[in-house]
Design an enzyme around this catalytic site. Structure first.
Site, mmCIF file in Angstrom:
data_model
loop_
_atom_site.group_PDB
_atom_site.id
_atom_site.type_symbol
_atom_site.label_atom_id
_atom_site.label_comp_id
_atom_site.label_asym_id
_atom_site.label_seq_id
_atom_site.Cartn_x
_atom_site.Cartn_y
_atom_site.Cartn_z
ATOM 1 N N GLU A 1 -111.882 54.529 22.173
ATOM 2 C CA GLU A 1 -112.843 53.591 21.588
ATOM 3 C C GLU A 1 -112.738 52.235 22.286
ATOM 4 O O GLU A 1 -111.631 51.782 22.605
ATOM 5 C CB GLU A 1 -112.460 53.451 20.103
ATOM 6 N N LYS B 1 -120.887 54.216 16.096
ATOM 7 C CA LYS B 1 -119.906 54.444 15.016
ATOM 8 C C LYS B 1 -120.537 54.192 13.656
ATOM 9 O O LYS B 1 -121.058 53.105 13.382
ATOM 10 C CB LYS B 1 -118.693 53.527 15.227
ATOM 11 N N CYS C 1 -113.121 57.219 15.782
ATOM 12 C CA CYS C 1 -112.011 56.770 14.922
ATOM 13 C C CYS C 1 -112.231 57.064 13.442
ATOM 14 O O CYS C 1 -112.171 58.219 13.028
ATOM 15 C CB CYS C 1 -111.772 55.278 15.158
#
Lengths: 283, 283
Positions: free
Chosen positions: B50, B121, B154
């Site tokens: 990320e 995300k 994540c």
């Protein structure tokens, strides 16, 4: 934990045992002795395996039908209700349910005041599809003095949707009567993937998970034991038990923590952070 | 694996590395050297952490804004596209995306023919909420010659809905650029719960999961490494890597298996066995 501070201590027991196929009366009698033993050790919530009163490997629907009972007016629920009243505790246990001409692979929840409710296994495994109807009650969650309890049975936990439904309905603890079998492609010498699933689900939902498995080999079908109680952190606090011995897995937990500790920082609360607008509709 | 038998062997690499905060050009140059190293070892799909071009711990939105780039016309995507073309491989990598006045914590997918697509995300963690907009593209899945690829970043993997959305859209592999941090309530000496989550999701969706984490401590924030590649069985086939060293985690997998081996017996196929009628609507 100080009284009056919002803490809710609870001793949970998962009874890992081997039902004898077809010996319903004998199994129930043995189960009640094990419930007594768990109660003597302080348990207030006792979880028992899937189909613990009948055994698992039916050879025909007729055989399953003959062993199934009505809920709540059958003899097994009556006997468990008497035990729950006598020992002032809650029981979640797997039972073959007869409802008219239909059979379900069910779990009952029983408290000191008697029968509370039923869950019917939603995701049927293998030959269960030949004997049982798929569950039609969704994932009910029942309130108790120490928190809200959801149920699922065995293969149901392979579906994260099942855990999520329980969580969004407010469950603090998900009880899982189970008869875990070896899964194709898994190495039997490794940790049970069933345990890994329970750990991930407990953590990502911030709930307790209590899974009571059976042991033994029945009509050629082995079962893998490894019953466990998982904290909302995702880590076992009781078990995993052995793969082949009768055991009572015990853990005393603070139920309040499951709800309170979902908040991880100023921005994030793991259950509320869901974004259904970004998931596909048919989830 | 015999050619022409429907098998799809693929060498996946997860590059675990430490971006230097703010040194976008230097990070990209170093990343390209690591991609070359992975390619030399046979990798055809390379996953990077990320925000690997910028670093993670922004002090202000202005700082994040200054380091972010347009996609696909920024210099980072251009450099990665050249690397993908030169080495004939696919890259999934985290990048700070600027879209007009908006910033996203994004991942790009790039192939030998250039830019393929973007994931933004969906579930923002901590102070990311101060700098980025929540992702608005859902969970896109992109076809490649060796299978279909989904992405998440994540904290997204804490939401089983994200994995399910990818799976139901046909993903064989979910690539996860990540910057895992220590989670409140977790014992840092134990296995990473992030790994447990990836294992359970790979197994219950019958997909491969490839997670590339960063290492190091940035502006006081430690990261935990432990990048891994998980098979559709739920077990790691590459890693977990160390918690603190630059490493390339490699695994050669048969992508076809993820789709084919979802069938576990005559009755059960783990993805098709879902029962949305029994889950709550807002899942």
């Amino acid at each position: 934990m100080a009284a009056g501070s919002g803490e809710t201590p609870l001793c949970i027991a998962c009874i890992q045992m081997e039902p004898i196929f077809g010996d319903t009366a004998g199994n129930v009698e043995r189960i009640i002795r094990l419930i007594d033993e768990a109660a003597d050790k302080g348990a207030r919530l006792v979880v028992l395996p899937e189909l613990c009163n009948t055994g698992y490997v039916f050879n025909s629907r007729a055989e399953a039908f003959a062993l199934a009972e009505s809920i709540p007016d059958g003899p097994t629920v009556a006997a468990w209700s008497a035990a729950a009243k006598k020992r002032d505790l809650y029981i979640v246990a797997g039972i073959a349910e007869r409802a008219g001409e239909r059979l379900f692979n069910s779990a009952v929840m029983i408290g000191p005041d008697g029968y509370i409710g039923t869950f019917r296994k939603v995701h049927l495994w293998g030959d269960e599809n030949l004997y049982f109807e798929p569950g039609d009650l969704g994932f009910p969650v029942f309130p108790t003095p120490f928190g809200r309890i959801g149920m699922m049975i065995c293969y149901d936990q392979w579906f994260p949707e099942a855990y999520r439904t329980c969580t969004l309905r407010g469950a603090d603890i998900v009880c899982i009567p189970t008869n875990w079998v070896p899964i194709p492609g898994q190495d039997p010498k490794r940790e049970a993937m069933a345990n890994i699933i329970a750990m991930a689900a407990a953590h990502t939902n911030s709930i307790y998970v209590a899974a009571a498995d059976r042991i033994g080999t029945e009509r050629g079908q082995p079962f893998i034991g490894q019953s466990l109680i998982v904290s909302y952190t995702g880590w076992p606090v009781g078990g995993p038990a052995s793969s082949d011995r009768q055991e009572i897995v015990l853990a005393t937990v603070n139920v309040s923590d499951a709800r309170r500790k979902r908040r991880w920082n100023d921005h994030n609360q793991v259950v509320r952070d869901r974004r259904p607008d970004q998931y596909d509709n048919d989830l």
